[in-house]
Write a protein that holds these residues in place. Structure first.
Motif, PDB file in Angstrom:
ATOM      1  N   LYS A   1      36.335 -11.237 -41.994  1.00 28.64           N
ATOM      2  CA  LYS A   1      35.341 -10.596 -41.123  1.00 28.64           C
ATOM      3  C   LYS A   1      35.601 -10.952 -39.658  1.00 28.64           C
ATOM      4  O   LYS A   1      35.593 -10.077 -38.784  1.00 28.64           O
ATOM      5  CB  LYS A   1      33.923 -11.038 -41.512  1.00 28.64           C
TER       6      LYS A   1
ATOM      7  N   LEU B   1      38.889  -9.154 -38.405  1.00 30.43           N
ATOM      8  CA  LEU B   1      38.761  -7.720 -38.120  1.00 30.43           C
ATOM      9  C   LEU B   1      37.762  -7.441 -37.013  1.00 30.43           C
ATOM     10  O   LEU B   1      37.914  -6.474 -36.268  1.00 30.43           O
ATOM     11  CB  LEU B   1      38.401  -6.970 -39.406  1.00 30.43           C
ATOM     12  N   THR B   2      36.748  -8.300 -36.863  1.00 31.35           N
ATOM     13  CA  THR B   2      35.808  -8.146 -35.744  1.00 31.35           C
ATOM     14  C   THR B   2      36.534  -8.387 -34.420  1.00 31.35           C
ATOM     15  O   THR B   2      36.321  -7.665 -33.440  1.00 31.35           O
ATOM     16  CB  THR B   2      34.607  -9.098 -35.924  1.00 31.35           C
TER      17      THR B   2
ATOM     18  N   SER C   1      38.511  -5.289 -33.595  1.00 29.67           N
ATOM     19  CA  SER C   1      37.637  -4.258 -33.003  1.00 29.67           C
ATOM     20  C   SER C   1      37.344  -4.554 -31.545  1.00 29.67           C
ATOM     21  O   SER C   1      37.367  -3.661 -30.696  1.00 29.67           O
ATOM     22  CB  SER C   1      36.299  -4.181 -33.751  1.00 29.67           C
TER      23      SER C   1
ATOM     24  N   ILE D   1      35.022  -3.991 -45.455  1.00 28.87           N
ATOM     25  CA  ILE D   1      35.862  -3.160 -44.583  1.00 28.87           C
ATOM     26  C   ILE D   1      35.295  -1.744 -44.515  1.00 28.87           C
ATOM     27  O   ILE D   1      35.161  -1.157 -43.435  1.00 28.87           O
ATOM     28  CB  ILE D   1      37.323  -3.149 -45.079  1.00 28.87           C
TER      29      ILE D   1
ATOM     30  N   TRP E   1      33.934  -2.288 -40.817  1.00 31.28           N
ATOM     31  CA  TRP E   1      35.088  -1.984 -39.980  1.00 31.28           C
ATOM     32  C   TRP E   1      35.278  -0.480 -39.825  1.00 31.28           C
ATOM     33  O   TRP E   1      35.409   0.035 -38.726  1.00 31.28           O
ATOM     34  CB  TRP E   1      36.323  -2.646 -40.584  1.00 31.28           C
TER      35      TRP E   1
ATOM     36  N   SER F   1      34.425   2.136 -36.460  1.00 35.05           N
ATOM     37  CA  SER F   1      35.569   2.755 -35.792  1.00 35.05           C
ATOM     38  C   SER F   1      35.335   4.223 -35.433  1.00 35.05           C
ATOM     39  O   SER F   1      36.172   4.829 -34.806  1.00 35.05           O
ATOM     40  CB  SER F   1      36.796   2.672 -36.708  1.00 35.05           C
TER      41      SER F   1
END
Length: 141
Positions: A44, A47-48, A51, A80, A84, A88
């Motif tokens: 987490k 991927l944060t 972003s 995800i 995520w 997006s």
């Protein structure tokens, strides 16, 4: 430690046990996954951070290097998909060139994520070859 040659022009943005986030001077993010098991919290965070970098730079392209990655777990896939991918969906679609994992289960898990991605406005293409992946990324808008 790294599984692909480190390009001198890449700048390390973030690193944790999940992998490394690298800034490419051509205007895209390189997401390099490490081998081995991951903790959901670490994924987490990873991927944060990805972003955050994309938003800060106003970038819409990423190269996902999953060649040595272990398969996403069910919990990772759900996170995800729900976090995520939904985050997006901006006015400008994200383009992701993904270097496929060697591990067959990781490939299968990625296919499930890809099906969700198509519905979210992310444009992903899968590649075996890094040069082909980069060439595709550089030609998308």
């Amino acid at each position: 430690m790294s599984h692909s040659p480190v390009h001198p022009q890449l700048r390390l943005y973030f690193e944790n046990p999940v992998g490394r986030l690298l800034e490419h001077p051509d205007g895209y993010l390189v997401v390099q996954y490490n081998a081995g098991k991951r903790k959901l919290e670490e994924l987490k965070t990873f991927l944060t951070q990805a972003s955050t970098l994309l938003q800060q730079r106003n970038w819409h392209k990423l190269l996902g290097d999953q060649r040595v990655m272990a398969a996403f777990t069910e919990a990772e896939r759900v996170w995800i998909t729900e976090n995520w991918l939904t985050r997006s969906t901006t006015a400008h679609p994200y383009y992701g060139a993904v270097l496929l994992a060697h591990d067959v289960f990781a490939r299968l898990a990625m296919n499930l994520v890809m099906n969700e991605a198509r519905e979210s406005g992310l444009v992903y293409r899968l590649f075996e070859d890094e040069n082909a992946a980069v060439a595709w990324l550089l030609q998308v808008p």
